[in-house]
Design a protein around this motif. Structure first.
Motif, PDB file in Angstrom:
ATOM      1  N   GLY A 144       0.802  -1.211   0.000  1.00  0.00           N
ATOM      2  CA  GLY A 144       0.000   0.000   0.000  1.00  0.00           C
ATOM      3  C   GLY A 144       0.836   1.263   0.000  1.00  0.00           C
ATOM      4  N   TYR A 145       0.208   2.361   0.390  1.00  0.00           N
ATOM      5  CA  TYR A 145       0.866   3.660   0.223  1.00  0.00           C
ATOM      6  C   TYR A 145       0.654   4.607   1.396  1.00  0.00           C
ATOM      7  CZ  TYR A 145      -3.740   5.523  -1.089  1.00  0.00           C
ATOM      8  OH  TYR A 145      -5.057   5.912  -1.094  1.00  0.00           O
ATOM      9  N   TYR A 146       0.084   4.129   2.492  1.00  0.00           N
ATOM     10  CA  TYR A 146      -0.085   5.015   3.644  1.00  0.00           C
ATOM     11  C   TYR A 146       0.241   4.268   4.931  1.00  0.00           C
ATOM     12  CZ  TYR A 146      -4.557   2.689   4.580  1.00  0.00           C
ATOM     13  OH  TYR A 146      -5.524   1.756   4.866  1.00  0.00           O
ATOM     14  N   LYS A 147       0.485   5.020   5.988  1.00  0.00           N
ATOM     15  CA  LYS A 147       0.808   4.437   7.287  1.00  0.00           C
ATOM     16  C   LYS A 147      -0.465   3.848   7.902  1.00  0.00           C
ATOM     17  CE  LYS A 147       4.452   7.872   8.210  1.00  0.00           C
ATOM     18  NZ  LYS A 147       5.622   7.002   8.085  1.00  0.00           N
ATOM     19  N   GLN A 189      -1.472   4.751  12.221  1.00  0.00           N
ATOM     20  CA  GLN A 189      -2.126   5.974  12.683  1.00  0.00           C
ATOM     21  C   GLN A 189      -2.468   6.857  11.496  1.00  0.00           C
ATOM     22  OE1 GLN A 189       0.916   7.748  15.215  1.00  0.00           O
ATOM     23  NE2 GLN A 189       1.634   9.044  13.541  1.00  0.00           N
ATOM     24  N   GLY A 190      -3.519   7.675  11.666  1.00  0.00           N
ATOM     25  CA  GLY A 190      -3.914   8.595  10.611  1.00  0.00           C
ATOM     26  C   GLY A 190      -3.281   9.955  10.804  1.00  0.00           C
ATOM     27  N   TYR A 191      -3.592  10.850   9.889  1.00  0.00           N
ATOM     28  CA  TYR A 191      -3.058  12.216   9.967  1.00  0.00           C
ATOM     29  C   TYR A 191      -4.076  13.127  10.652  1.00  0.00           C
ATOM     30  CZ  TYR A 191      -1.859  16.954   8.546  1.00  0.00           C
ATOM     31  OH  TYR A 191      -1.567  18.299   8.549  1.00  0.00           O
ATOM     32  N   LEU A 240       1.412   9.516   3.984  1.00  0.00           N
ATOM     33  CA  LEU A 240       2.010   8.695   2.942  1.00  0.00           C
ATOM     34  C   LEU A 240       3.123   7.822   3.508  1.00  0.00           C
ATOM     35  CD1 LEU A 240       1.686   8.515  -0.217  1.00  0.00           C
ATOM     36  CD2 LEU A 240       3.666  10.022  -0.348  1.00  0.00           C
ATOM     37  N   SER A 241       3.201   6.601   3.053  1.00  0.00           N
ATOM     38  CA  SER A 241       4.277   5.690   3.432  1.00  0.00           C
ATOM     39  C   SER A 241       4.936   5.184   2.156  1.00  0.00           C
ATOM     40  CB  SER A 241       3.714   4.507   4.240  1.00  0.00           C
ATOM     41  OG  SER A 241       4.681   3.501   4.401  1.00  0.00           O
ATOM     42  N   MET A 267       0.611  15.883  -1.187  1.00  0.00           N
ATOM     43  CA  MET A 267       1.390  17.126  -1.100  1.00  0.00           C
ATOM     44  C   MET A 267       2.284  17.119   0.150  1.00  0.00           C
ATOM     45  SD  MET A 267       0.735  18.770  -3.855  1.00  0.00           S
ATOM     46  CE  MET A 267       0.754  17.105  -4.544  1.00  0.00           C
ATOM     47  N   ARG A 268       1.765  16.559   1.267  1.00  0.00           N
ATOM     48  CA  ARG A 268       2.572  16.506   2.491  1.00  0.00           C
ATOM     49  C   ARG A 268       3.755  15.561   2.353  1.00  0.00           C
ATOM     50  NH1 ARG A 268      -2.587  16.078   4.773  1.00  0.00           N
ATOM     51  NH2 ARG A 268      -2.269  13.853   5.171  1.00  0.00           N
ATOM     52  N   GLY A 269       3.612  14.523   1.530  1.00  0.00           N
ATOM     53  CA  GLY A 269       4.661  13.515   1.439  1.00  0.00           C
ATOM     54  C   GLY A 269       5.404  13.480   0.118  1.00  0.00           C
TER      55      GLY A 269
END
Length: 496
Positions: A152-155, A158-160, A359-360, A455-457
């Motif tokens: 996948g593509y996110y952590k 935990q969320g943001y 994003l991870s 944009m953050r990552g």
């Protein structure tokens, strides 16, 4: 169906295990990768390592009320297994579908649950990846010729949540949907949901009946598409007794054709598409509702993902007075709620931050190549799935504007072809190589697509280059024809 039901316990061995291919993750991409490897590469040994205790990825991580897909399952489902339910499906329906794929194709024997990868290192001397993992607190080691990253593509842990002033002053719980507590009590509570995307739009109507009142607090509006949770073409074909496999393929093609046309129109006829989207909202809320303030985004359609609202449930809740929407900036949290920059204070017993995720990149696993740490931001992507300086590795990163699984299927096809090509030619190593002097750009053009998490990552992501070989084009309609025809002897891929 749980992982325990589907796979027998395996003895833990201290020795190193070797596989031709190691797949990371048993979510929608990893399960699909296992199917394609088994089907297209018989005789290839492979293992799927999953950190959780069951398959499902996103659909296990998220447990908030009403969790559902925001892509239709005719395209989010695999191309090889027909989807027979409603287009927008619940998490449990998706998990049941994936469980059937695992069971029907005897994939459980390849999946190791509860295996958290702690590092991956490539040796050019041995042409091997060494993967270190932990299972039940015990270290394990695997070697593999090829890494297939499907995590996948996110952590997931935990969320943001943005940090606003005064958050510690608020007397009630602050909850992120990604870490939804099972014991939370919302009955007869005043609830504020911060957010404007698919998660917020799902949560609000699904808790509206049990709370005293729920307020959707948007910092900026999002485009939505309300409509019936049904597919008329599929229903008609079923009435005609057409085989489900044919229905699946026909409906997929029609949806994808319509999506490609919509994407083109969103760029070329932005104002007309905007008017059509807002008319869909107005149909539910009426002319008296302030749609300009609350549901008219500042960006053109498709610059961010457009969420489907099945049966217009979000708008029906607002129309009925069970929910309300406020569009404003947050000044600070207070003891009893949220103070907005307009001066309005929203009272709340519970605040839910449906504010996205982080994003991870490649699962945040530490990677090394010949003893040197890999900095993904200094690599260049080959078609959004391979990276310069990193041999024998492919990452599944799906589409922003179309279903993730469409690309997962295409990338699995590519991996099977690449492995066959390397075997036929006697190659043991493949790594992308950019043309000399090529201009480098960000992974994605923010003018094309710019959601907050990306944009953050973006600074963490690989670079892109000139031409489709060096970009993740996000264009399924083109890639469905291009990826199967990739010349594997292209100068962009260097073998040894």
């Amino acid at each position: 169906m749980t992982a325990t039901d589907m796979v027998a316990a395996r003895p833990t061995s201290a020795k190193t295990e070797h596989f031709d291919v190691l797949v990371v993750g048993a979510g929608i991409s990893g399960v699909g990768a296992a199917y394609h490897l088994q089907t297209q590469r018989p005789g290839t040994s492979f293992v799927v390592l999953e950190s959780k205790d069951t398959f499902g990825g996103t659909w296990v991580t998220h447990r908030y009320p009403g969790i559902r897909s925001d892509s239709d399952l005719y395209t989010f489902g695999y191309r090889f297994k027909p989807w027979t339910g409603t287009p927008i499906a619940t998490a449990q329906e998706i998990l049941s579908y994936m469980g059937e794929v695992i069971e029907e194709n005897h994939l459980a024997r390849h999946i190791r649950y509860g295996h958290k990868i702690t590092s991956a290192s490539w040796s050019s001397q041995d042409n091997l990846w060494t993967v270190e993992a932990v299972h039940d607190g015990k270290p394990l080691r695997f070697t593999t010729n090829f890494l297939f990253m499907c995590q996948g593509y996110y952590k997931h842990d935990q969320g943001y949540t943005p940090q606003w002033p005064g958050m510690s002053d608020f007397k009630g719980p602050i909850v992120h949907p990604q870490t939804w507590p099972e014991d939370i009590d919302l009955k007869d509570k005043k609830v504020v949901v911060i957010g404007s995307g698919a998660t917020a739009a799902t949560l609000v109507p699904n808790i509206a009946d049990q709370v005293e009142h729920v307020t959707l607090l948007q910092r900026s509006p999002t485009y939505f598409v309300p409509g019936r949770n049904a597919n008329e073409l599929a229903d008609t074909l079923r009435e005609l007794k057409v085989d489900e496999a044919w229905i699946h393929e026909i409906v997929r093609r029609k949806i994808l054709f319509d999506q490609a046309n919509f994407t083109r129109r969103a760029q070329e006829e932005s104002e007309a598409v905007k008017a059509e989207l807002l008319a869909g909202v107005r149909m539910f809320l009426g002319d008296d509702f302030d749609i300009d303030t609350h549901f008219t985004p500042r960006y053109r359609p498709w610059r961010q993902r457009i969420a489907f609202i099945p049966n217009g449930d979000l708008f029906q809740g607002i129309k009925a007075g069970k929910a309300s929407v406020v569009t404003d900036e947050i000044e600070r949290f207070t003891a009893k709620g949220i103070l907005l920059k307009s001066g309005l204070e929203l009272e709340a017993d519970v605040i839910i931050t449906a504010t996205g995720f982080d994003l991870s990149v490649l699962g945040d696993i530490p990677f090394e190549v010949d003893g040197k740490p890999v900095d993904w931001s200094s690599t260049v992507t080959y078609r959004g799935m391979m990276f310069t300086g990193v041999p024998n590795l492919v990452w599944v990163f799906g589409y922003f504007r179309a279903s993730w699984t469409l690309r997962a299927d295409l990338v699995s096809d590519f991996v099977a072809r690449l492995l066959a090509h390397m075997q036929d030619k006697g190659y043991h190593k493949v790594v992308p190589q950019v043309p000399e002097g090529m201009e480098l750009k960000p992974w994605i053009d923010p003018e094309n697509f710019n959601p907050g998490y990306l944009m953050r990552g973006l600074h963490l992501m690989p670079k892109s280059g000139e031409g489709s070989e060096w970009q993740h084009t996000q264009d399924y309609w083109a890639e469905k024809d291009e990826l199967p025809k990739i010349d594997l002897d292209t100068a962009a891929l260097r073998y040894s």
